[in-house]
Design an enzyme around this catalytic site. Sequence first.
Site, PDB file in Angstrom:
ATOM      1  CE1 TYR A  55      -3.193  -3.115   0.973  1.00 49.62           C
ATOM      2  CE2 TYR A  55      -4.254  -1.342  -0.247  1.00 49.62           C
ATOM      3  CZ  TYR A  55      -4.239  -2.655   0.186  1.00 49.62           C
ATOM      4  OH  TYR A  55      -5.252  -3.497  -0.179  1.00 49.62           O
ATOM      5  CG  ASN A  90     -11.216   3.940  -8.783  1.00 53.04           C
ATOM      6  OD1 ASN A  90     -11.320   2.712  -8.916  1.00 53.04           O
ATOM      7  ND2 ASN A  90     -11.438   4.779  -9.780  1.00 53.04           N
ATOM      8  CG  HIS A 107     -13.943  -0.836  -2.575  1.00 57.77           C
ATOM      9  ND1 HIS A 107     -13.762  -1.363  -3.834  1.00 57.77           N
ATOM     10  CD2 HIS A 107     -15.102  -1.377  -2.123  1.00 57.77           C
ATOM     11  CE1 HIS A 107     -14.751  -2.198  -4.117  1.00 57.77           C
ATOM     12  NE2 HIS A 107     -15.585  -2.209  -3.102  1.00 57.77           N
ATOM     13  N   GLY A 177     -15.495   2.261 -16.068  1.00 52.53           N
ATOM     14  CA  GLY A 177     -14.210   1.644 -15.768  1.00 52.53           C
ATOM     15  C   GLY A 177     -14.207   0.572 -14.703  1.00 52.53           C
ATOM     16  CD  GLU A 205     -11.343  -5.855 -21.302  1.00 51.86           C
ATOM     17  OE1 GLU A 205     -10.572  -5.866 -22.276  1.00 51.86           O
ATOM     18  OE2 GLU A 205     -11.078  -6.365 -20.203  1.00 51.86           O
TER      19      GLU A 205
HETATM   20  N1  APR Z   1     -11.245   3.516 -19.880  1.00 52.18           N
HETATM   21  C1  APR Z   1     -12.331   2.783 -19.531  1.00 52.18           C
HETATM   22  N2  APR Z   1     -12.252   1.537 -18.995  1.00 52.18           N
HETATM   23  C2  APR Z   1     -11.012   1.032 -18.805  1.00 52.18           C
HETATM   24  C3  APR Z   1      -9.833   1.725 -19.150  1.00 52.18           C
HETATM   25  C4  APR Z   1      -9.987   3.026 -19.710  1.00 52.18           C
HETATM   26  N3  APR Z   1      -8.924   3.767 -20.064  1.00 52.18           N
HETATM   27  N4  APR Z   1      -8.761   0.935 -18.842  1.00 52.18           N
HETATM   28  C5  APR Z   1      -9.258  -0.201 -18.329  1.00 52.18           C
HETATM   29  N5  APR Z   1     -10.604  -0.151 -18.312  1.00 52.18           N
HETATM   30  C6  APR Z   1     -11.551  -1.165 -17.812  1.00 52.18           C
HETATM   31  C7  APR Z   1     -11.098  -2.583 -17.997  1.00 52.18           C
HETATM   32  O1  APR Z   1     -11.564  -3.088 -19.229  1.00 52.18           O
HETATM   33  C8  APR Z   1     -11.789  -3.283 -16.820  1.00 52.18           C
HETATM   34  O2  APR Z   1     -13.080  -3.741 -17.213  1.00 52.18           O
HETATM   35  O3  APR Z   1     -11.640  -0.951 -16.416  1.00 52.18           O
HETATM   36  C9  APR Z   1     -11.954  -2.180 -15.777  1.00 52.18           C
HETATM   37  C10 APR Z   1     -11.036  -2.348 -14.592  1.00 52.18           C
HETATM   38  O4  APR Z   1     -11.448  -3.513 -13.918  1.00 52.18           O
HETATM   39  P1  APR Z   1     -10.699  -3.936 -12.565  1.00 52.18           P
HETATM   40  O5  APR Z   1      -9.227  -3.837 -12.779  1.00 52.18           O
HETATM   41  O6  APR Z   1     -11.312  -5.233 -12.136  1.00 52.18           O
HETATM   42  O7  APR Z   1     -11.069  -2.786 -11.528  1.00 52.18           O
HETATM   43  P2  APR Z   1     -12.418  -2.637 -10.703  1.00 52.18           P
HETATM   44  O8  APR Z   1     -13.602  -3.113 -11.486  1.00 52.18           O
HETATM   45  O9  APR Z   1     -12.445  -1.240 -10.209  1.00 52.18           O
HETATM   46  O10 APR Z   1     -12.165  -3.623  -9.453  1.00 52.18           O
HETATM   47  C11 APR Z   1     -13.128  -3.576  -8.422  1.00 52.18           C
HETATM   48  O11 APR Z   1     -11.739  -5.048  -7.108  1.00 52.18           O
HETATM   49  O12 APR Z   1      -9.608  -5.579  -6.476  1.00 52.18           O
HETATM   50  C12 APR Z   1     -10.781  -4.990  -6.046  1.00 52.18           C
HETATM   51  O13 APR Z   1     -10.983  -3.332  -4.418  1.00 52.18           O
HETATM   52  C13 APR Z   1     -10.535  -3.545  -5.718  1.00 52.18           C
HETATM   53  O14 APR Z   1     -11.997  -1.657  -6.116  1.00 52.18           O
HETATM   54  C14 APR Z   1     -11.402  -2.797  -6.721  1.00 52.18           C
HETATM   55  C15 APR Z   1     -12.453  -3.822  -7.105  1.00 52.18           C
END
Ligand code: APR
Length: 237
Positions: A55, A90, A107, A177, A205
């Site tokens: 962290y 985030n 979170h 995102g 995606e």
């Molecule tokens: N613009 C839009 N979407 C994007 C971009 C971008 N530039 N770059 C990546 N992405 C998308 C990816 O396709 C993916 O679907 O953002 C998403 C990120 O997914 P994760 O990495 O799983 O993040 P998140 O959904 O926020 O995870 C949720 O999981 O690990 C825990 O606590 C952590 O808050 C987090 C939670």
Amino acid sequence: MKPKRVVVLTGAGISAESGVRTFRDNDGLWENHRIEEVATPEAWAADPEKVWRFYQERRRQMNEVEPNPAHIALARLQREREGTVLITQNVDDLHERGGSEDVHHMHGQLLTLRCEVSGRSEQRMDDASLGDDFAFCNCCSSPKRMRPDVVWFGEMPIGMEMIYDAVLQCDVFLVVGSSGHVYPAAGLVRAAKEAGAHTVLVNAEPPTNVEAFDEVHLGAAGELLPGLVDSWLNEMN
Ligand code: APR
């Protein structure tokens, strides 16, 4: 016509263009670290130094990144569409630095640390609090070790009652995102849809819960959101 109530949920994808690693993309954080080893209360109990270093590296990065046009576009949406609720998964402060107020970090946050005894959080981004040595609180008569002020797997996200209240009453639910992997956040779109909201996705995606969205915009949030916010504000006014 009563104003449309908008609720926005963001995930790591909105900060990707700012250089903050996501979790599940190819170079994502969970590629290099096992969640069980750095993001659970058990990991903290078993190897606090390892968790702390994980962290502290992410906290130090906060001083090196800037909000991107997606954060700025959502701040504009909040300013011009009164009552817009911004919820984020985030832990970075890029929404705030992009101009958003009242950001709900379900979170937790990287900028603050939490006293393990009192549970109180303190903003601790001074250099002395960003090293690999543990940080100690200012709230107890004898300083106690502090932990990252984030919600680990197995812990309850923050403010779920407020979140469900907002989601179940909104007219438009926008997700930006997020991969739709982690609950309860990933289930909010279905709750909104069942409550009658128009559900909108902006994501690089298709996420795992893509079928719950009425409107899907695939691409980079920093490129898509400014234009989308323009058109939504014109529609709504
Ligand atoms: N613009 C839009 N979407 C994007 C971009 C971008 N530039 N770059 C990546 N992405 C998308 C990816 O396709 C993916 O679907 O953002 C998403 C990120 O997914 P994760 O990495 O799983 O993040 P998140 O959904 O926020 O995870 C949720 O999981 O690990 C825990 O606590 C952590 O808050 C987090 C939670």
